[in-house]
Design a protein around this motif. Sequence first.
Motif, PDB file in Angstrom:
ATOM      1  N   VAL A  26       0.859  -1.182   0.000  1.00  0.00           N
ATOM      2  CA  VAL A  26       0.000   0.000   0.000  1.00  0.00           C
ATOM      3  C   VAL A  26       0.892   1.228   0.000  1.00  0.00           C
ATOM      4  N   ALA A  27       0.476   2.282  -0.708  1.00  0.00           N
ATOM      5  CA  ALA A  27       1.316   3.474  -0.850  1.00  0.00           C
ATOM      6  C   ALA A  27       0.451   4.725  -0.874  1.00  0.00           C
ATOM      7  N   ALA A  28       1.098   5.855  -0.675  1.00  0.00           N
ATOM      8  CA  ALA A  28       0.389   7.133  -0.701  1.00  0.00           C
ATOM      9  C   ALA A  28       1.344   8.239  -1.112  1.00  0.00           C
ATOM     10  N   ALA A  48      -7.267  -5.702  -2.211  1.00  0.00           N
ATOM     11  CA  ALA A  48      -6.110  -4.882  -1.864  1.00  0.00           C
ATOM     12  C   ALA A  48      -6.365  -4.157  -0.539  1.00  0.00           C
ATOM     13  N   PRO A  49      -5.315  -3.918   0.250  1.00  0.00           N
ATOM     14  CA  PRO A  49      -5.491  -3.234   1.532  1.00  0.00           C
ATOM     15  C   PRO A  49      -5.920  -1.790   1.342  1.00  0.00           C
ATOM     16  N   ALA A  50      -6.609  -1.270   2.344  1.00  0.00           N
ATOM     17  CA  ALA A  50      -7.056   0.119   2.324  1.00  0.00           C
ATOM     18  C   ALA A  50      -6.036   1.015   3.015  1.00  0.00           C
ATOM     19  N   PRO A 195      -8.554  -3.197  11.221  1.00  0.00           N
ATOM     20  CA  PRO A 195      -7.913  -4.129  10.292  1.00  0.00           C
ATOM     21  C   PRO A 195      -6.401  -3.938  10.244  1.00  0.00           C
ATOM     22  N   ALA A 196      -5.692  -5.069  10.335  1.00  0.00           N
ATOM     23  CA  ALA A 196      -4.229  -5.047  10.291  1.00  0.00           C
ATOM     24  C   ALA A 196      -3.745  -6.177   9.397  1.00  0.00           C
ATOM     25  N   ALA A 197      -2.703  -5.906   8.639  1.00  0.00           N
ATOM     26  CA  ALA A 197      -2.137  -6.923   7.748  1.00  0.00           C
ATOM     27  C   ALA A 197      -1.341  -7.939   8.554  1.00  0.00           C
ATOM     28  N   GLY A 198      -1.387  -9.179   8.124  1.00  0.00           N
ATOM     29  CA  GLY A 198      -0.511 -10.190   8.694  1.00  0.00           C
ATOM     30  C   GLY A 198       0.828 -10.150   8.005  1.00  0.00           C
ATOM     31  N   GLY A 199       1.889 -10.458   8.743  1.00  0.00           N
ATOM     32  CA  GLY A 199       3.221 -10.440   8.170  1.00  0.00           C
ATOM     33  C   GLY A 199       3.635 -11.821   7.693  1.00  0.00           C
ATOM     34  N   PHE A 200       4.393 -11.874   6.587  1.00  0.00           N
ATOM     35  CA  PHE A 200       4.758 -13.153   5.993  1.00  0.00           C
ATOM     36  C   PHE A 200       6.232 -13.185   5.604  1.00  0.00           C
ATOM     37  N   ALA A 201       6.783 -14.387   5.606  1.00  0.00           N
ATOM     38  CA  ALA A 201       8.096 -14.646   5.043  1.00  0.00           C
ATOM     39  C   ALA A 201       7.897 -15.362   3.717  1.00  0.00           C
TER      40      ALA A 201
END
Length: 451
Positions: A26-28, A48-50, A195-201
Amino acid sequence: MLPATRRALTHRVAVGQAEGRTPSLVAAVVRDGRPVWTGSRSMIEGHAPAADTQYRIGSLTKTFVAVLVMRLRDEGRLELTDPVARHLPDTDGADGAVGVTIGQLLAHTSGLASETPGPWWERTPGALRPELADILGPDPAKHAPGRHYHYSNPGYALLGAVVEKLRGMPWGEVLATEVLRPLGMDRTTLLPQAPAAGGFAVHPWADVMVPETVQETGRMAPAGQLWSTAADLSRWAGFLAAGRDGVLSAGTVEEMRLPAAPPQAVDPDGGYGLGLQLLRRNGRQLVGHTGSMPGFLAALWVSVEDGTGALALANCTSGPAVSAVAADLLAITVEAEPVFPAAWRPAEDIDPTLLELAGPWYWGTSGFALRVRAGGELHLAPLTGQGRGSRFHVEPDGTWTGREGYYAGETLRVVRRGDGSLSHLDLGSFVFTREPYDPSAPVPGGFPGWH
């Protein structure tokens, strides 16, 4: 944003997500303190995430801690030259921590170790290090204080402890009360909130991934604990460009943006201020910070000159080049849609004695121009573009203080004759006269006159 600009920004995010093999990005883009474009992409089409989705921001946390420290400095509660042991007596006996100052911790010139003693602090519960001595270890000094730039995560744990000691409450509570709430950043927290994204490897050699474990980092939290969103960080970008009354003045934020550490030979385009990374990219000076924690990457850059900032957040331990994505988004915006300068307008009221100072001056035979700006600020610059120049702001005693470059912090005095007429300018003992080696002014060493 023009349609072509929006498409170019969206394309850069898409490339960043695909090439970086990250579950989401996600970007701004920020202008004049507000987001003017947000975009995102994920591995799941249509999901896509907000801009309100939280990501862990890692070392971007350090910029927030630095603001808390500078607030204490502006209140007179500490000085950047204070030894840290003055405020944290527990560190007084730590080998290598003696003599390290608050300012050196902010600029990563303390010489302290980059990381804590084992185990790896980012991946183990912070409860394993309940005391400051546990994050410093028996041999924390890697360089002499003040000599080198050496990034130190434990150094920012010490700064967080200083904030707690002087405020009498946890640094996270201080941050929420003094900074986040006034700036309207209610989605920036120590722990994730939906809402929070989960982190991944993501496997480096195969298209598979596994979830990363999220740890609370305890004493090390000031080095990289925070979670935030694209929307909240857009506000933070605006703050880092202009400050905010009641949080930190524009002048103090400007001080944070100035280089405070020796340049690195390995990265001539990089640098560090007081809690802020510096980067020269695409011909522009950027300030901000990058961040990483297991499962997450973050980057935020601001070009003060262009009034533009950009950020990128990803939920992947490694892979996506979020720093380059954010810098490219900023460059795309500035090059496609350059900021219109503010309309010139005359000053409403300028002291006539300031107008008397305007015009050409000479240091020996070198010509300079002194201009009076609408806000009452003086700007001294070489006539040829070669040499030393600076802006000057007035002090209560009528002298002027340089704000940048060679004359930063130096005093400019207007010297008058007994009858009140203007004689010369004294700038750190340099005499500036109205004519080259003006015979009517006291030029040091004397001069025989022109012939």
